[in-house]
Motif scaffolding. Structure first.
Motif, PDB file in Angstrom:
ATOM      1  N   MET A   1       0.857  -1.182   0.000  1.00  8.91           N
ATOM      2  CA  MET A   1       0.000   0.000   0.000  1.00  8.91           C
ATOM      3  C   MET A   1       0.896   1.235   0.000  1.00  8.91           C
ATOM      4  N   ASP A   2       0.510   2.237  -0.690  1.00  9.79           N
ATOM      5  CA  ASP A   2       1.238   3.494  -0.808  1.00  9.79           C
ATOM      6  C   ASP A   2       1.016   4.329   0.451  1.00  9.79           C
TER       7      ASP A   2
ATOM      8  N   SER B   1     -13.743   2.505   1.355  1.00 13.58           N
ATOM      9  CA  SER B   1     -14.167   1.766   0.172  1.00 13.58           C
ATOM     10  C   SER B   1     -13.150   0.676  -0.185  1.00 13.58           C
ATOM     11  N   GLN B   2     -11.875   0.990  -0.106  1.00 12.57           N
ATOM     12  CA  GLN B   2     -10.841  -0.007  -0.399  1.00 12.57           C
ATOM     13  C   GLN B   2     -10.861  -1.152   0.607  1.00 12.57           C
ATOM     14  N   LEU B   3     -11.159  -0.855   1.862  1.00 14.62           N
ATOM     15  CA  LEU B   3     -11.267  -1.910   2.865  1.00 14.62           C
ATOM     16  C   LEU B   3     -12.404  -2.859   2.496  1.00 14.62           C
ATOM     17  N   PHE B   4     -13.544  -2.318   2.127  1.00 14.79           N
ATOM     18  CA  PHE B   4     -14.673  -3.167   1.746  1.00 14.79           C
ATOM     19  C   PHE B   4     -14.316  -4.004   0.522  1.00 14.79           C
ATOM     20  N   ALA B   5     -13.635  -3.410  -0.441  1.00 14.27           N
ATOM     21  CA  ALA B   5     -13.208  -4.167  -1.622  1.00 14.27           C
ATOM     22  C   ALA B   5     -12.249  -5.287  -1.212  1.00 14.27           C
ATOM     23  N   GLN B   6     -11.320  -4.982  -0.330  1.00 17.39           N
ATOM     24  CA  GLN B   6     -10.354  -5.968   0.148  1.00 17.39           C
ATOM     25  C   GLN B   6     -11.067  -7.126   0.857  1.00 17.39           C
TER      26      GLN B   6
ATOM     27  N   GLY C   1     -13.938  -8.182   0.023  1.00 24.46           N
ATOM     28  CA  GLY C   1     -14.808  -8.837  -0.949  1.00 24.46           C
ATOM     29  C   GLY C   1     -16.266  -8.443  -0.807  1.00 24.46           C
ATOM     30  N   LEU C   2     -16.496  -7.261  -0.272  1.00 31.25           N
ATOM     31  CA  LEU C   2     -17.855  -6.750  -0.055  1.00 31.25           C
ATOM     32  C   LEU C   2     -18.140  -5.613  -1.023  1.00 31.25           C
ATOM     33  N   PRO C   3     -19.428  -5.311  -1.265  1.00 30.09           N
ATOM     34  CA  PRO C   3     -19.741  -4.148  -2.093  1.00 30.09           C
ATOM     35  C   PRO C   3     -19.043  -2.912  -1.523  1.00 30.09           C
ATOM     36  N   ASP C   4     -18.360  -2.170  -2.380  1.00 27.53           N
ATOM     37  CA  ASP C   4     -17.540  -1.057  -1.897  1.00 27.53           C
ATOM     38  C   ASP C   4     -18.033   0.314  -2.323  1.00 27.53           C
ATOM     39  N   ASP C   5     -19.262   0.355  -2.851  1.00 25.99           N
ATOM     40  CA  ASP C   5     -19.847   1.660  -3.163  1.00 25.99           C
ATOM     41  C   ASP C   5     -20.575   2.180  -1.917  1.00 25.99           C
ATOM     42  N   ASP C   6     -20.936   3.440  -1.914  1.00 26.40           N
ATOM     43  CA  ASP C   6     -21.559   4.049  -0.737  1.00 26.40           C
ATOM     44  C   ASP C   6     -22.812   3.301  -0.291  1.00 26.40           C
ATOM     45  N   ALA C   7     -23.657   2.924  -1.240  1.00 20.76           N
ATOM     46  CA  ALA C   7     -24.902   2.232  -0.896  1.00 20.76           C
ATOM     47  C   ALA C   7     -24.615   0.850  -0.302  1.00 20.76           C
ATOM     48  N   GLY C   8     -23.648   0.133  -0.860  1.00 17.15           N
ATOM     49  CA  GLY C   8     -23.297  -1.193  -0.358  1.00 17.15           C
ATOM     50  C   GLY C   8     -22.699  -1.135   1.038  1.00 17.15           C
ATOM     51  N   ILE C   9     -21.852  -0.153   1.270  1.00 16.29           N
ATOM     52  CA  ILE C   9     -21.239   0.028   2.590  1.00 16.29           C
ATOM     53  C   ILE C   9     -22.311   0.361   3.622  1.00 16.29           C
ATOM     54  N   ALA C  10     -23.196   1.291   3.275  1.00 13.55           N
ATOM     55  CA  ALA C  10     -24.269   1.691   4.199  1.00 13.55           C
ATOM     56  C   ALA C  10     -25.184   0.507   4.507  1.00 13.55           C
ATOM     57  N   ALA C  11     -25.496  -0.299   3.502  1.00 11.58           N
ATOM     58  CA  ALA C  11     -26.371  -1.460   3.711  1.00 11.58           C
ATOM     59  C   ALA C  11     -25.703  -2.477   4.633  1.00 11.58           C
ATOM     60  N   PHE C  12     -24.406  -2.714   4.443  1.00 11.77           N
ATOM     61  CA  PHE C  12     -23.687  -3.656   5.293  1.00 11.77           C
ATOM     62  C   PHE C  12     -23.713  -3.192   6.749  1.00 11.77           C
ATOM     63  N   ILE C  13     -23.431  -1.940   6.973  1.00 12.41           N
ATOM     64  CA  ILE C  13     -23.403  -1.403   8.338  1.00 12.41           C
ATOM     65  C   ILE C  13     -24.805  -1.443   8.953  1.00 12.41           C
ATOM     66  N   ARG C  14     -25.805  -1.084   8.175  1.00 12.30           N
ATOM     67  CA  ARG C  14     -27.185  -1.147   8.664  1.00 12.30           C
ATOM     68  C   ARG C  14     -27.561  -2.568   9.064  1.00 12.30           C
ATOM     69  N   GLU C  15     -27.153  -3.529   8.257  1.00 12.26           N
ATOM     70  CA  GLU C  15     -27.503  -4.930   8.514  1.00 12.26           C
ATOM     71  C   GLU C  15     -26.818  -5.492   9.753  1.00 12.26           C
ATOM     72  N   HIS C  16     -25.585  -5.057  10.038  1.00 13.32           N
ATOM     73  CA  HIS C  16     -24.789  -5.698  11.082  1.00 13.32           C
ATOM     74  C   HIS C  16     -24.614  -4.871  12.358  1.00 13.32           C
ATOM     75  N   ALA C  17     -25.042  -3.623  12.361  1.00 11.34           N
ATOM     76  CA  ALA C  17     -24.914  -2.786  13.559  1.00 11.34           C
ATOM     77  C   ALA C  17     -26.175  -2.884  14.392  1.00 11.34           C
ATOM     78  N   PRO C  18     -26.099  -2.745  15.674  1.00 12.69           N
ATOM     79  CA  PRO C  18     -24.874  -2.552  16.446  1.00 12.69           C
ATOM     80  C   PRO C  18     -24.232  -3.882  16.826  1.00 12.69           C
TER      81      PRO C  18
ATOM     82  N   LEU D   1      -8.832  -8.773   8.791  1.00 14.18           N
ATOM     83  CA  LEU D   1      -9.039  -7.729   9.797  1.00 14.18           C
ATOM     84  C   LEU D   1      -8.033  -7.869  10.940  1.00 14.18           C
ATOM     85  N   ARG D   2      -7.837  -9.076  11.403  1.00 15.26           N
ATOM     86  CA  ARG D   2      -6.890  -9.324  12.497  1.00 15.26           C
ATOM     87  C   ARG D   2      -5.467  -8.922  12.084  1.00 15.26           C
TER      88      ARG D   2
END
Length: 82
Positions: A1-2, A10-15, A17-34, A55-56
């Protein structure tokens, strides 16, 4: 990484293997929080073994990923708006 261009949320979500656009990130957080405060982020039940390992390792060995993984951790601990 530079080091001049640290990884983004967004790059973390891509890494992961998850949707990395704003809508995909928001949906993931909504689904798994809190996420329960007693559960470490890499131990959350919704990760695959590979995602958990990434992550570890990102928190332990690769300081470049740590801030953005911390951002994910904080985002998943927040209570969604009612």
């Amino acid at each position: 990484m530079d080091t001049l261009n640290p990884p983004t949320f967004s790059q973390l979500f891509a890494q992961l293997g998850l949707p990395d656009d704003d809508a995909g990130i928001a949906a993931f957080i909504r689904e798994h929080a809190p996420l329960d405060s007693a559960i470490l982020l890499p131990d959350a039940p919704f990760w695959t073994p590979a995602q958990s390992r990434m992550l570890r390792e990102g928190l332990g060995a690769d300081a470049e990923w740590a801030p953005v993984i911390d951002h994910l951790n904080v985002s998943l601990r927040a209570h969604p708006e009612e």
